[in-house]
Write a protein that holds these residues in place. Sequence first.
Motif, mmCIF file in Angstrom:
data_model
loop_
_atom_site.group_PDB
_atom_site.id
_atom_site.type_symbol
_atom_site.label_atom_id
_atom_site.label_comp_id
_atom_site.label_asym_id
_atom_site.label_seq_id
_atom_site.Cartn_x
_atom_site.Cartn_y
_atom_site.Cartn_z
ATOM 1 N N LEU A 161 23.210 -4.667 -3.621
ATOM 2 C CA LEU A 161 22.660 -5.268 -4.825
ATOM 3 C C LEU A 161 22.240 -4.132 -5.743
ATOM 4 C CD1 LEU A 161 20.549 -8.234 -3.399
ATOM 5 C CD2 LEU A 161 22.499 -8.410 -4.938
ATOM 6 N N HIS A 162 22.834 -4.054 -6.911
ATOM 7 C CA HIS A 162 22.656 -2.898 -7.776
ATOM 8 C C HIS A 162 21.202 -2.683 -8.186
ATOM 9 C CE1 HIS A 162 26.875 -1.660 -8.575
ATOM 10 N NE2 HIS A 162 27.105 -2.883 -8.124
ATOM 11 N N PRO A 163 20.739 -1.443 -8.135
ATOM 12 C CA PRO A 163 19.332 -1.141 -8.426
ATOM 13 C C PRO A 163 19.050 -0.724 -9.863
ATOM 14 C CG PRO A 163 20.373 0.795 -7.484
ATOM 15 C CD PRO A 163 21.456 -0.281 -7.565
ATOM 16 N N CYS A 164 20.023 -0.873 -10.761
ATOM 17 C CA CYS A 164 19.879 -0.292 -12.096
ATOM 18 C C CYS A 164 18.714 -0.881 -12.897
ATOM 19 C CB CYS A 164 21.183 -0.393 -12.880
ATOM 20 S SG CYS A 164 21.900 -2.042 -12.944
ATOM 21 N N HIS A 165 18.296 -2.119 -12.610
ATOM 22 C CA HIS A 165 17.206 -2.732 -13.370
ATOM 23 C C HIS A 165 15.892 -2.792 -12.585
ATOM 24 C CE1 HIS A 165 20.072 -3.767 -16.440
ATOM 25 N NE2 HIS A 165 20.781 -4.509 -15.600
ATOM 26 N N THR A 166 15.894 -2.238 -11.381
ATOM 27 C CA THR A 166 14.721 -2.366 -10.515
ATOM 28 C C THR A 166 13.474 -1.741 -11.127
ATOM 29 O OG1 THR A 166 16.065 -2.426 -8.512
ATOM 30 C CG2 THR A 166 13.761 -1.787 -8.262
ATOM 31 N N ALA A 167 13.588 -0.516 -11.634
ATOM 32 C CA ALA A 167 12.412 0.172 -12.177
ATOM 33 C C ALA A 167 11.793 -0.612 -13.331
ATOM 34 C CB ALA A 167 12.797 1.580 -12.636
ATOM 35 N N THR A 168 12.630 -1.179 -14.174
ATOM 36 C CA THR A 168 12.129 -1.971 -15.301
ATOM 37 C C THR A 168 11.453 -3.244 -14.810
ATOM 38 O OG1 THR A 168 13.869 -1.139 -16.749
ATOM 39 C CG2 THR A 168 12.759 -3.156 -17.433
ATOM 40 N N LEU A 169 12.060 -3.914 -13.813
ATOM 41 C CA LEU A 169 11.465 -5.125 -13.260
ATOM 42 C C LEU A 169 10.105 -4.839 -12.633
ATOM 43 C CD1 LEU A 169 14.569 -6.788 -11.549
ATOM 44 C CD2 LEU A 169 13.294 -7.683 -13.501
ATOM 45 N N MET A 170 9.996 -3.727 -11.929
ATOM 46 C CA MET A 170 8.734 -3.391 -11.286
ATOM 47 C C MET A 170 7.669 -3.023 -12.318
ATOM 48 S SD MET A 170 9.637 -4.189 -8.358
ATOM 49 C CE MET A 170 8.077 -3.900 -7.541
ATOM 50 N N ARG A 171 8.069 -2.406 -13.399
ATOM 51 C CA ARG A 171 7.122 -2.132 -14.484
ATOM 52 C C ARG A 171 6.615 -3.439 -15.077
ATOM 53 N NH1 ARG A 171 9.894 -0.375 -19.706
ATOM 54 N NH2 ARG A 171 10.213 -2.637 -19.622
ATOM 55 N N ASP A 172 7.512 -4.413 -15.239
ATOM 56 C CA ASP A 172 7.116 -5.704 -15.801
ATOM 57 C C ASP A 172 6.156 -6.452 -14.883
ATOM 58 O OD1 ASP A 172 8.712 -5.162 -17.955
ATOM 59 O OD2 ASP A 172 10.398 -6.411 -17.291
ATOM 60 N N LEU A 173 6.139 -6.086 -13.596
ATOM 61 C CA LEU A 173 5.189 -6.694 -12.662
ATOM 62 C C LEU A 173 3.865 -5.937 -12.640
ATOM 63 C CD1 LEU A 173 7.464 -7.567 -9.590
ATOM 64 C CD2 LEU A 173 6.521 -9.115 -11.306
ATOM 65 N N SER A 174 3.696 -5.036 -13.600
ATOM 66 C CA SER A 174 2.442 -4.286 -13.796
ATOM 67 C C SER A 174 2.199 -3.203 -12.755
ATOM 68 C CB SER A 174 1.230 -5.244 -13.827
ATOM 69 O OG SER A 174 1.359 -6.170 -14.887
ATOM 70 N N PHE A 175 3.281 -2.740 -12.093
ATOM 71 C CA PHE A 175 3.137 -1.578 -11.224
ATOM 72 C C PHE A 175 3.158 -0.317 -12.094
ATOM 73 C CE2 PHE A 175 4.544 -4.582 -8.006
ATOM 74 C CZ PHE A 175 3.755 -4.221 -6.925
ATOM 75 N N ASP A 176 2.265 0.616 -11.802
ATOM 76 C CA ASP A 176 2.287 1.888 -12.512
ATOM 77 C C ASP A 176 2.519 3.008 -11.506
ATOM 78 O OD1 ASP A 176 -0.180 2.533 -11.298
ATOM 79 O OD2 ASP A 176 -1.279 1.560 -12.926
ATOM 80 N N SER A 177 2.425 4.229 -11.958
ATOM 81 C CA SER A 177 2.766 5.372 -11.100
ATOM 82 C C SER A 177 1.575 5.900 -10.301
ATOM 83 C CB SER A 177 3.355 6.497 -11.955
ATOM 84 O OG SER A 177 2.434 6.871 -12.971
ATOM 85 N N ASN A 178 0.421 5.268 -10.411
ATOM 86 C CA ASN A 178 -0.756 5.712 -9.642
ATOM 87 C C ASN A 178 -0.788 4.967 -8.304
ATOM 88 O OD1 ASN A 178 -1.718 7.406 -11.765
ATOM 89 N ND2 ASN A 178 -2.477 5.561 -12.815
ATOM 90 N N PHE A 179 0.090 5.377 -7.402
ATOM 91 C CA PHE A 179 0.279 4.641 -6.165
ATOM 92 C C PHE A 179 -0.723 5.032 -5.084
ATOM 93 C CE2 PHE A 179 4.726 4.329 -7.832
ATOM 94 C CZ PHE A 179 4.759 2.948 -7.927
ATOM 95 N N THR A 180 -1.108 4.042 -4.303
ATOM 96 C CA THR A 180 -1.829 4.223 -3.050
ATOM 97 C C THR A 180 -0.944 3.646 -1.953
ATOM 98 O OG1 THR A 180 -2.888 2.044 -3.159
ATOM 99 C CG2 THR A 180 -4.024 3.877 -4.259
ATOM 100 N N PRO A 181 -1.215 3.927 -0.686
ATOM 101 C CA PRO A 181 -0.404 3.320 0.379
ATOM 102 C C PRO A 181 -0.348 1.796 0.280
ATOM 103 C CG PRO A 181 -1.683 5.115 1.283
ATOM 104 C CD PRO A 181 -2.141 4.952 -0.144
ATOM 105 N N GLU A 182 -1.471 1.153 -0.082
ATOM 106 C CA GLU A 182 -1.510 -0.297 -0.197
ATOM 107 C C GLU A 182 -0.641 -0.783 -1.354
ATOM 108 O OE1 GLU A 182 -2.424 -4.246 0.640
ATOM 109 O OE2 GLU A 182 -2.669 -2.423 1.838
ATOM 110 N N SER A 183 -0.722 -0.104 -2.497
ATOM 111 C CA SER A 183 0.083 -0.536 -3.643
ATOM 112 C C SER A 183 1.570 -0.256 -3.415
ATOM 113 C CB SER A 183 -0.394 0.133 -4.933
ATOM 114 O OG SER A 183 -0.200 1.537 -4.897
ATOM 115 N N LEU A 184 1.875 0.787 -2.639
ATOM 116 C CA LEU A 184 3.275 1.054 -2.304
ATOM 117 C C LEU A 184 3.836 -0.041 -1.403
ATOM 118 C CD1 LEU A 184 3.071 4.912 -1.745
ATOM 119 C CD2 LEU A 184 4.432 3.740 -3.498
ATOM 120 N N LYS A 185 3.005 -0.528 -0.482
ATOM 121 C CA LYS A 185 3.425 -1.649 0.356
ATOM 122 C C LYS A 185 3.686 -2.881 -0.513
ATOM 123 C CE LYS A 185 0.556 -4.330 2.577
ATOM 124 N NZ LYS A 185 -0.417 -4.908 3.539
#
Length: 210
Positions: A161-185
Amino acid sequence: MTCLSYVEFVTGCREFLKTSEMLGDSWNFNSSDQDDSISYLKKTLCFKMDEATSSERRKKQTVEEEEEDISNMEHEPPDPSCISLSNSNNFITYEYHIVYSISHSVPTLYFNAWHASGKILTLQEVWQRINEQFSKHIEKNKWNSLTQTEHPVLGRPFFQLHPCHTATLMRDLSFDSNFTPESLKKYIISWLSMYGPVVGLEVSIGYFDK
């Protein structure tokens, strides 16, 4: 866009795996034979043929065929040996892999599927077995949505399943780059809950409660 480093991907997968073990789910970690530092998650599921086939495809069975099946059942007493053989050949096995995409810096879903005979499903067969909810989108964007390619770790043909839109979709779900182990899960769970059902891989609600 919301991307992951490989270290973040592995951390998220390990946290995800802890929850999987708590739920009695069957995910496990695997590593490359050539480089055990390259890891991916793996799960295998077995479906009955009608479960692995989309509702839209099942609707194509004609009334005449259904009536013929009923007639055969009424006039031909079932042979237990034939039932056993039929049941054993009426399954499709799916093997799902969560793999890190170096080019897109996100998780990617790879999978293979094969009949009880061991014959791998063709790309056409896989397209036909897409969840009905997503089949129209896949039909319109086949070559940009789901294709067969070389597995980046195993080097064998797998469906992807192509990943080309994954990063944009995850941004739209309000994920940012300040990850913790819990947020990565949570990232892995949220991503999998969007991509998995397309190819029959449902995510238990229990993952969202842990």
